[in-house]
Design a protein around this motif. Structure first.
Motif, PDB file in Angstrom:
ATOM      1  N   TYR A 108      -8.237  -4.902   4.841  1.00 39.98           N
ATOM      2  CA  TYR A 108      -7.757  -3.522   4.862  1.00 39.98           C
ATOM      3  C   TYR A 108      -7.086  -3.105   3.549  1.00 39.98           C
ATOM      4  CZ  TYR A 108      -8.503  -4.301   9.834  1.00 39.98           C
ATOM      5  OH  TYR A 108      -9.066  -4.609  11.041  1.00 39.98           O
ATOM      6  N   SER A 109      -7.241  -3.907   2.512  1.00 43.44           N
ATOM      7  CA  SER A 109      -6.472  -3.683   1.281  1.00 43.44           C
ATOM      8  C   SER A 109      -6.832  -2.383   0.576  1.00 43.44           C
ATOM      9  CB  SER A 109      -6.676  -4.866   0.326  1.00 43.44           C
ATOM     10  OG  SER A 109      -8.052  -5.020   0.014  1.00 43.44           O
ATOM     11  N   TYR A 110      -8.088  -1.968   0.658  1.00 41.72           N
ATOM     12  CA  TYR A 110      -8.482  -0.741  -0.044  1.00 41.72           C
ATOM     13  C   TYR A 110      -7.707   0.467   0.489  1.00 41.72           C
ATOM     14  CZ  TYR A 110     -11.493   3.067  -1.731  1.00 41.72           C
ATOM     15  OH  TYR A 110     -11.966   4.213  -2.324  1.00 41.72           O
ATOM     16  N   ALA A 111      -7.698   0.633   1.804  1.00 38.06           N
ATOM     17  CA  ALA A 111      -6.982   1.757   2.400  1.00 38.06           C
ATOM     18  C   ALA A 111      -5.475   1.619   2.201  1.00 38.06           C
ATOM     19  CB  ALA A 111      -7.310   1.865   3.887  1.00 38.06           C
ATOM     20  N   ILE A 112      -4.953   0.397   2.324  1.00 39.95           N
ATOM     21  CA  ILE A 112      -3.517   0.189   2.116  1.00 39.95           C
ATOM     22  C   ILE A 112      -3.128   0.617   0.710  1.00 39.95           C
ATOM     23  CG2 ILE A 112      -1.703  -1.569   1.893  1.00 39.95           C
ATOM     24  CD1 ILE A 112      -3.085  -3.115   4.142  1.00 39.95           C
ATOM     25  N   TYR A 113      -3.959   0.256  -0.247  1.00 35.35           N
ATOM     26  CA  TYR A 113      -3.680   0.621  -1.643  1.00 35.35           C
ATOM     27  C   TYR A 113      -3.703   2.135  -1.829  1.00 35.35           C
ATOM     28  CZ  TYR A 113      -4.097   0.765  -6.731  1.00 35.35           C
ATOM     29  OH  TYR A 113      -3.887   1.027  -8.062  1.00 35.35           O
ATOM     30  N   LEU A 114      -4.719   2.794  -1.268  1.00 33.59           N
ATOM     31  CA  LEU A 114      -4.826   4.238  -1.414  1.00 33.59           C
ATOM     32  C   LEU A 114      -3.666   4.970  -0.739  1.00 33.59           C
ATOM     33  CD1 LEU A 114      -8.600   5.185  -0.948  1.00 33.59           C
ATOM     34  CD2 LEU A 114      -7.157   5.631  -2.935  1.00 33.59           C
ATOM     35  N   PHE A 115      -3.207   4.446   0.387  1.00 40.06           N
ATOM     36  CA  PHE A 115      -2.226   5.163   1.200  1.00 40.06           C
ATOM     37  C   PHE A 115      -0.775   4.855   0.869  1.00 40.06           C
ATOM     38  CE2 PHE A 115      -5.501   5.088   4.908  1.00 40.06           C
ATOM     39  CZ  PHE A 115      -6.178   6.155   4.333  1.00 40.06           C
ATOM     40  N   HIS A 116      -0.479   3.720   0.232  1.00 42.62           N
ATOM     41  CA  HIS A 116       0.895   3.203   0.276  1.00 42.62           C
ATOM     42  C   HIS A 116       1.922   4.093  -0.421  1.00 42.62           C
ATOM     43  CE1 HIS A 116       0.158   1.489  -3.802  1.00 42.62           C
ATOM     44  NE2 HIS A 116       1.471   1.486  -3.902  1.00 42.62           N
ATOM     45  N   ARG A 117       1.486   4.910  -1.375  1.00 43.72           N
ATOM     46  CA  ARG A 117       2.460   5.778  -2.043  1.00 43.72           C
ATOM     47  C   ARG A 117       2.887   6.946  -1.160  1.00 43.72           C
ATOM     48  NH1 ARG A 117       1.934   6.186  -7.679  1.00 43.72           N
ATOM     49  NH2 ARG A 117       3.174   8.085  -7.585  1.00 43.72           N
ATOM     50  N   ILE A 118       2.033   7.351  -0.241  1.00 44.37           N
ATOM     51  CA  ILE A 118       2.326   8.524   0.593  1.00 44.37           C
ATOM     52  C   ILE A 118       3.589   8.315   1.431  1.00 44.37           C
ATOM     53  CG2 ILE A 118       1.461  10.037   2.427  1.00 44.37           C
ATOM     54  CD1 ILE A 118      -1.376   9.440   1.344  1.00 44.37           C
ATOM     55  N   PRO A 119       3.670   7.255   2.256  1.00 42.97           N
ATOM     56  CA  PRO A 119       4.907   7.061   3.030  1.00 42.97           C
ATOM     57  C   PRO A 119       6.115   6.751   2.163  1.00 42.97           C
ATOM     58  CG  PRO A 119       3.426   5.187   3.301  1.00 42.97           C
ATOM     59  CD  PRO A 119       2.644   6.251   2.614  1.00 42.97           C
ATOM     60  N   ILE A 120       5.902   6.120   1.005  1.00 45.84           N
ATOM     61  CA  ILE A 120       7.034   5.831   0.122  1.00 45.84           C
ATOM     62  C   ILE A 120       7.693   7.133  -0.343  1.00 45.84           C
ATOM     63  CG2 ILE A 120       7.633   5.014  -2.199  1.00 45.84           C
ATOM     64  CD1 ILE A 120       5.805   2.650  -1.751  1.00 45.84           C
ATOM     65  N   LEU A 121       6.882   8.099  -0.755  1.00 40.74           N
ATOM     66  CA  LEU A 121       7.421   9.382  -1.210  1.00 40.74           C
ATOM     67  C   LEU A 121       8.118  10.126  -0.073  1.00 40.74           C
ATOM     68  CD1 LEU A 121       4.501  10.624  -3.503  1.00 40.74           C
ATOM     69  CD2 LEU A 121       6.707   9.680  -4.208  1.00 40.74           C
ATOM     70  N   LEU A 122       7.502  10.108   1.118  1.00 43.29           N
ATOM     71  CA  LEU A 122       8.101  10.799   2.258  1.00 43.29           C
ATOM     72  C   LEU A 122       9.385  10.113   2.713  1.00 43.29           C
ATOM     73  CD1 LEU A 122       4.876  11.589   4.329  1.00 43.29           C
ATOM     74  CD2 LEU A 122       6.232  13.168   2.934  1.00 43.29           C
ATOM     75  N   PRO A 160      21.299  -2.093   4.942  1.00 44.45           N
ATOM     76  CA  PRO A 160      20.520  -1.721   6.141  1.00 44.45           C
ATOM     77  C   PRO A 160      19.455  -0.680   5.823  1.00 44.45           C
ATOM     78  CG  PRO A 160      22.860  -1.816   6.655  1.00 44.45           C
ATOM     79  CD  PRO A 160      22.754  -1.938   5.171  1.00 44.45           C
ATOM     80  N   GLY A 161      19.837   0.318   5.002  1.00 44.70           N
ATOM     81  CA  GLY A 161      18.869   1.337   4.623  1.00 44.70           C
ATOM     82  C   GLY A 161      17.734   0.766   3.799  1.00 44.70           C
ATOM     83  N   TRP A 162      18.062  -0.167   2.909  1.00 37.83           N
ATOM     84  CA  TRP A 162      17.041  -0.793   2.060  1.00 37.83           C
ATOM     85  C   TRP A 162      16.038  -1.588   2.892  1.00 37.83           C
ATOM     86  CZ3 TRP A 162      15.430  -5.776   0.960  1.00 37.83           C
ATOM     87  CH2 TRP A 162      14.585  -5.912  -0.145  1.00 37.83           C
ATOM     88  N   PHE A 163      16.552  -2.354   3.849  1.00 38.80           N
ATOM     89  CA  PHE A 163      15.663  -3.143   4.707  1.00 38.80           C
ATOM     90  C   PHE A 163      14.781  -2.243   5.568  1.00 38.80           C
ATOM     91  CE2 PHE A 163      18.654  -6.718   3.944  1.00 38.80           C
ATOM     92  CZ  PHE A 163      17.719  -7.675   3.585  1.00 38.80           C
ATOM     93  N   LEU A 164      15.362  -1.171   6.106  1.00 40.18           N
ATOM     94  CA  LEU A 164      14.596  -0.242   6.936  1.00 40.18           C
ATOM     95  C   LEU A 164      13.519   0.445   6.101  1.00 40.18           C
ATOM     96  CD1 LEU A 164      14.141   1.207   9.623  1.00 40.18           C
ATOM     97  CD2 LEU A 164      15.893   2.883   8.930  1.00 40.18           C
ATOM     98  N   PHE A 165      13.897   0.875   4.909  1.00 41.40           N
ATOM     99  CA  PHE A 165      12.941   1.528   4.012  1.00 41.40           C
ATOM    100  C   PHE A 165      11.780   0.584   3.696  1.00 41.40           C
ATOM    101  CE2 PHE A 165      11.110   2.765   0.009  1.00 41.40           C
ATOM    102  CZ  PHE A 165      11.167   4.148  -0.011  1.00 41.40           C
ATOM    103  N   SER A 166      12.102  -0.649   3.335  1.00 43.03           N
ATOM    104  CA  SER A 166      11.072  -1.625   2.967  1.00 43.03           C
ATOM    105  C   SER A 166      10.152  -1.931   4.142  1.00 43.03           C
ATOM    106  CB  SER A 166      11.729  -2.917   2.470  1.00 43.03           C
ATOM    107  OG  SER A 166      12.549  -2.665   1.351  1.00 43.03           O
ATOM    108  N   PHE A 167      10.750  -2.074   5.327  1.00 41.72           N
ATOM    109  CA  PHE A 167       9.961  -2.380   6.514  1.00 41.72           C
ATOM    110  C   PHE A 167       8.972  -1.257   6.818  1.00 41.72           C
ATOM    111  CE2 PHE A 167       9.492  -1.935  11.166  1.00 41.72           C
ATOM    112  CZ  PHE A 167       8.828  -3.136  11.435  1.00 41.72           C
ATOM    113  N   LEU A 168       9.468  -0.016   6.803  1.00 41.21           N
ATOM    114  CA  LEU A 168       8.608   1.126   7.103  1.00 41.21           C
ATOM    115  C   LEU A 168       7.568   1.354   6.010  1.00 41.21           C
ATOM    116  CD1 LEU A 168      11.266   3.646   8.485  1.00 41.21           C
ATOM    117  CD2 LEU A 168       9.577   2.333   9.797  1.00 41.21           C
ATOM    118  N   ALA A 169       7.970   1.117   4.746  1.00 36.51           N
ATOM    119  CA  ALA A 169       7.042   1.311   3.631  1.00 36.51           C
ATOM    120  C   ALA A 169       5.888   0.310   3.684  1.00 36.51           C
ATOM    121  CB  ALA A 169       7.778   1.181   2.301  1.00 36.51           C
ATOM    122  N   LEU A 170       6.108  -0.829   4.317  1.00 38.93           N
ATOM    123  CA  LEU A 170       5.039  -1.818   4.509  1.00 38.93           C
ATOM    124  C   LEU A 170       4.240  -1.534   5.771  1.00 38.93           C
ATOM    125  CD1 LEU A 170       6.947  -5.093   3.571  1.00 38.93           C
ATOM    126  CD2 LEU A 170       5.007  -4.119   2.330  1.00 38.93           C
TER     127      LEU A 170
END
Length: 343
Positions: free
Chosen positions: A263-277, A291-301
């Motif tokens: 699934y790496s192709y789609a993950i690569y294309l999409f991963h910036r979108i949730p990071i910005l949001l 806590p915020g850093w861990f939550l951010f990292s978890f959701l960004a993955l």
């Protein structure tokens, strides 16, 4: 600060896999048709859907960026955005700036099958070696033979096709070497030392500027790309020549890693979108600290993986079924297809 090196490693892997397929199918019927059709089916649909969606959303909800959207469209739609970044003509306010690497890939796909088809293995090896060395030499000498206040050599060397060829073509050179048992055995002998030495050099280059190891670190964007490519090449050789029972090969066969490869192709294309949001949401709600850093990292993955799963099952896989109409014609055992590892 070294996450960008993943793209460099993929360039080497892509060069190896693509060239392996081209070498095994160059005498087959429909060589060009099958290659270009299969690549188009794998790359184009999700790419154009993603960038079109992002541009439409930005155009509608961010009126102040509409002019930039219109200017950016042809660069992305024609797969030349890497040159826009190289020449400082494109900004990167959107979530699709990362597709510069796909632009380089497409330019490689466009030309390389022609070269492989019409050069024998010996000439292809010599030509590939010249390209690898030339790419490094270009990064070394260009700041001395041409200086300009309008050129950012970090941006230019990172995004320009000609200065990134050492990564792609090094992978291709490994595939060509595998045509000979002698060279394949020789590569096997030197793979581990090359990997260790290259990683040591890259580590030293990071040490020179650990806060910004790429952009404010000329030794990295001049020499580092080549050593990262050598490290990736050494690893590829180890993973394709060592015994099946080797610990390294067993680790890389873990289903966990295979999952991300698929699934790496789609993950690569999409991963910036949730990071910005997520960045916008966390700042607006003052979510910070560990806590915020861990939550951010978890959701960004997590979010890009979920998006990739949906994309694969509802969009990509149905389209990929058409590849059965363009099967490769090979005379020997197939090399594992790059389709599932394209970022």
């Amino acid at each position: 600060h070294m996450g960008w090196a993943g793209v460099d490693m993929f360039f080497v892997l892509s060069g190896f896999l693509i060239t392996s397929i081209l070498l095994q199918t160059k005498a087959g019927v429909g060589y060009f048709k099958n290659f270009y059709a299969r690549r188009a089916l794998r790359i184009f649909p999700l790419y154009y859907l993603t960038i079109t969606t992002v541009f439409v959303v930005v155009y509608i909800f961010s009126p102040d960026q509409r002019g930039e959207v219109i200017f950016s469209l042809p660069w992305y739609y024609l797969y030349v955005s890497n040159w826009g970044f190289s020449l400082l003509l494109l900004a990167d306010p959107f979530a699709v700036g990362l597709t510069w690497s796909l632009a380089i890939e497409e330019q490689f796909y466009l030309v390389w099958p022609l070269i492989v088809r019409y050069l024998n293995s010996k000439k292809l090896a010599v030509f590939s070696l010249i390209l690898v060395i030339s790419s490094l030499i270009l990064r070394i000498v260009m700041p001395y033979i041409y200086t300009s206040a309008t050129i950012d050599y970090g941006e230019l060397f990172y995004h320009a096709t000609f200065t990134r060829l050492d990564s792609l073509i090094l992978g291709a050179l490994i595939a060509v070497a595998y045509e000979s048992d002698f060279w394949k055995k020789l590569l096997k002998i030197f793979a581990a030392p090359v990997l260790v030495i290259s990683l040591a050099v890259v580590s030293y280059l990071v040490y020179l500027n650990p806060i910004s190891p790429l952009w404010d670190n000329p030794p990295m964007y001049i020499y580092g790309f080549t050593f990262i490519a050598l490290a990736a090449g050494g690893l590829i050789v180890m993973l394709t020549t060592y015994s099946e029972s080797n610990l390294l090969r067993r680790v890389f066969r873990l289903r966990f890693l295979s999952f991300f490869g698929k699934y790496s192709y789609a993950i690569y294309l999409f991963h910036r979108i949730p990071i910005l949001l997520l960045d916008k949401i966390f700042k607006e709600n003052s979510i910070s600290g560990y806590p915020g850093w861990f939550l951010f990292s978890f959701l960004a993955l997590l979010i890009p993986v979920i998006m990739a799963l949906i994309s694969w099952n509802l969009f990509e896989n149905p389209i990929l079924n058409f590849k059965k109409n363009f099967e490769y014609q090979v005379s020997e055992v197939k090399t594992p297809s790059p389709e599932k590892t394209t970022p």
